[in-house]
Write an enzyme that holds these catalytic residues in place. Structure first.
Site, PDB file in Angstrom:
ATOM      1  N   GLU A 119      -3.586  15.199 120.407  1.00  0.00           N
ATOM      2  CA  GLU A 119      -3.411  14.618 119.072  1.00  0.00           C
ATOM      3  C   GLU A 119      -3.331  13.092 119.135  1.00  0.00           C
ATOM      4  O   GLU A 119      -3.892  12.393 118.286  1.00  0.00           O
ATOM      5  CB  GLU A 119      -2.166  15.195 118.413  1.00  0.00           C
ATOM      6  CG  GLU A 119      -2.238  16.689 118.131  1.00  0.00           C
ATOM      7  CD  GLU A 119      -3.463  17.095 117.337  1.00  0.00           C
ATOM      8  OE1 GLU A 119      -3.951  16.279 116.522  1.00  0.00           O
ATOM      9  OE2 GLU A 119      -3.959  18.212 117.536  1.00  0.00           O
ATOM     10  N   HIS A 173      -6.668  11.549 119.293  1.00  0.00           N
ATOM     11  CA  HIS A 173      -7.269  11.327 117.975  1.00  0.00           C
ATOM     12  C   HIS A 173      -6.787   9.998 117.378  1.00  0.00           C
ATOM     13  O   HIS A 173      -7.561   9.248 116.780  1.00  0.00           O
ATOM     14  CB  HIS A 173      -6.902  12.467 117.026  1.00  0.00           C
ATOM     15  CG  HIS A 173      -7.692  13.721 117.235  1.00  0.00           C
ATOM     16  ND1 HIS A 173      -9.064  13.737 117.298  1.00  0.00           N
ATOM     17  CD2 HIS A 173      -7.289  15.010 117.391  1.00  0.00           C
ATOM     18  CE1 HIS A 173      -9.489  14.981 117.464  1.00  0.00           C
ATOM     19  NE2 HIS A 173      -8.428  15.773 117.534  1.00  0.00           N
ATOM     20  N   GLU A 179     -13.365  16.359 118.756  1.00  0.00           N
ATOM     21  CA  GLU A 179     -12.465  17.297 119.435  1.00  0.00           C
ATOM     22  C   GLU A 179     -12.663  17.239 120.946  1.00  0.00           C
ATOM     23  O   GLU A 179     -11.700  17.245 121.716  1.00  0.00           O
ATOM     24  CB  GLU A 179     -12.687  18.725 118.922  1.00  0.00           C
ATOM     25  CG  GLU A 179     -12.186  18.983 117.508  1.00  0.00           C
ATOM     26  CD  GLU A 179     -10.698  18.721 117.359  1.00  0.00           C
ATOM     27  OE1 GLU A 179      -9.930  19.122 118.251  1.00  0.00           O
ATOM     28  OE2 GLU A 179     -10.313  18.106 116.352  1.00  0.00           O
TER      29      GLU A 179
END
Length: 288
Positions: free
Chosen positions: A135, A138, A205
């Site tokens: 995460e 990202h 991703e």
């Protein structure tokens, strides 16, 4: 390579929006499409994190609120944020038994990481580290902004297509052959936009998975977490909205056959295969 691919796909998505606006409304339609995209991106840039967190009734994780969760998770997050040289994000917990997590926020200075209660129940600390590193990857790559831009442009394309369907295009579209072409565009443009948007999401991703391996120093942490997430997401489906499902580390609901084409997430087995094929030199020499 994925960064170049993302830029090209975003450019293609923007071009499709402008082409659609010009096709159905001439110069005025082109400007309307551009203005619509700018407005939607403005709203997404500044408010998408608040909307996402409110959608799932996320609660803040602080020493005062949810202290037991804070003292378990915060040291992991702080350590990873320091390695990535980004600010410590705000932490949130979602009261849902299905294990999952997502990051949101327009930039690293305004980032949040939200995780479900289920992920704390089913994951070891090492697996949680792998998930959080994904995460934060990202956040580091500003994927939340990229995904928001792609999603809002795709939504604008769909909106314009529906307007064209209900109100019709330019009068010169009534010329022989043009009417059928316009009608075809009404249905094909949203489909093309969806495919481009999902391709962008899948590329990001893979990059976030690589960041997890890089900054934890061990891809097996995320590999183990992905296997658990894939298994539990089927047994404990999470009630999500289609517009926010792409934010989670693993898609909360599973589609098969043709629906894989429209999935915002790569197949979990492909993600695991890429992680396991990574050279040890990559994540061992970049952990510090």
């Amino acid at each position: 390579m994925n960064a170049v691919k993302t830029v090209l796909l975003l450019g293609l998505l923007s071009g499709l929006l402008l082409f659609l606006g010009e096709s159905f409304g001439g110069r005025q339609g082109l400007f309307f499409g551009l203005a619509l995209a700018v407005l939607m991106n403005f709203v997404s840039y500044f408010f998408s994190d608040k909307i996402a967190l409110a959608t799932y009734s996320a609660q803040p994780v602080t020493p005062e609120a949810n202290a037991d969760i804070y003292y378990r998770v915060a040291p992991i997050v702080r350590n990873l944020a320091d390695r990535m040289r980004i600010p410590m994000p705000r932490l949130w917990v979602i009261n849902d038994p299905s294990p999952n997590a997502f990051a949101t926020g327009r930039n690293p200075q305004h980032a949040s990481v939200a995780f479900t209660a289920g992920i704390l129940n089913f994951m070891t600390d090492a697996e949680i580290e792998g998930v959080i590193a994904h995460e934060l990857g990202h956040v580091l790559h500003r994927d939340i902004l990229i995904s928001s831009v792609a999603a809002t442009i795709a939504t604008a394309i769909t909106f314009l297509s529906r307007m064209a369907f209900f109100f019709g295009g330019r009068r010169d579209d009534e010329e022989e052959g043009a009417g059928w072409g316009s009608l075809l565009m009404v249905f094909l443009a949203p489909l093309a936009a969806m495919l481009i948007q999902t391709a962008i999401s899948r590329s990001r991703e893979f990059d976030a998975d690589a960041a997890s391996a890089k900054y934890t120093g061990n891809p097996q942490k995320l590999v183990s977490a992905l296997r658990k997430l894939e298994s539990y997401s089927k047994r404990l489906p999470m009630d999500t909205t289609p517009t926010t499902a792409n934010m989670f580390i693993i898609k909360p609901f599973t589609g098969q056959s043709l629906m894989r084409l429209f999935s915002t997430h790569p197949p979990t087995e492909d993600r695991i295969a890429r992680l396991e094929a990574m050279s040890p030199a990559y994540f061992q020499t970049t952990r510090a």
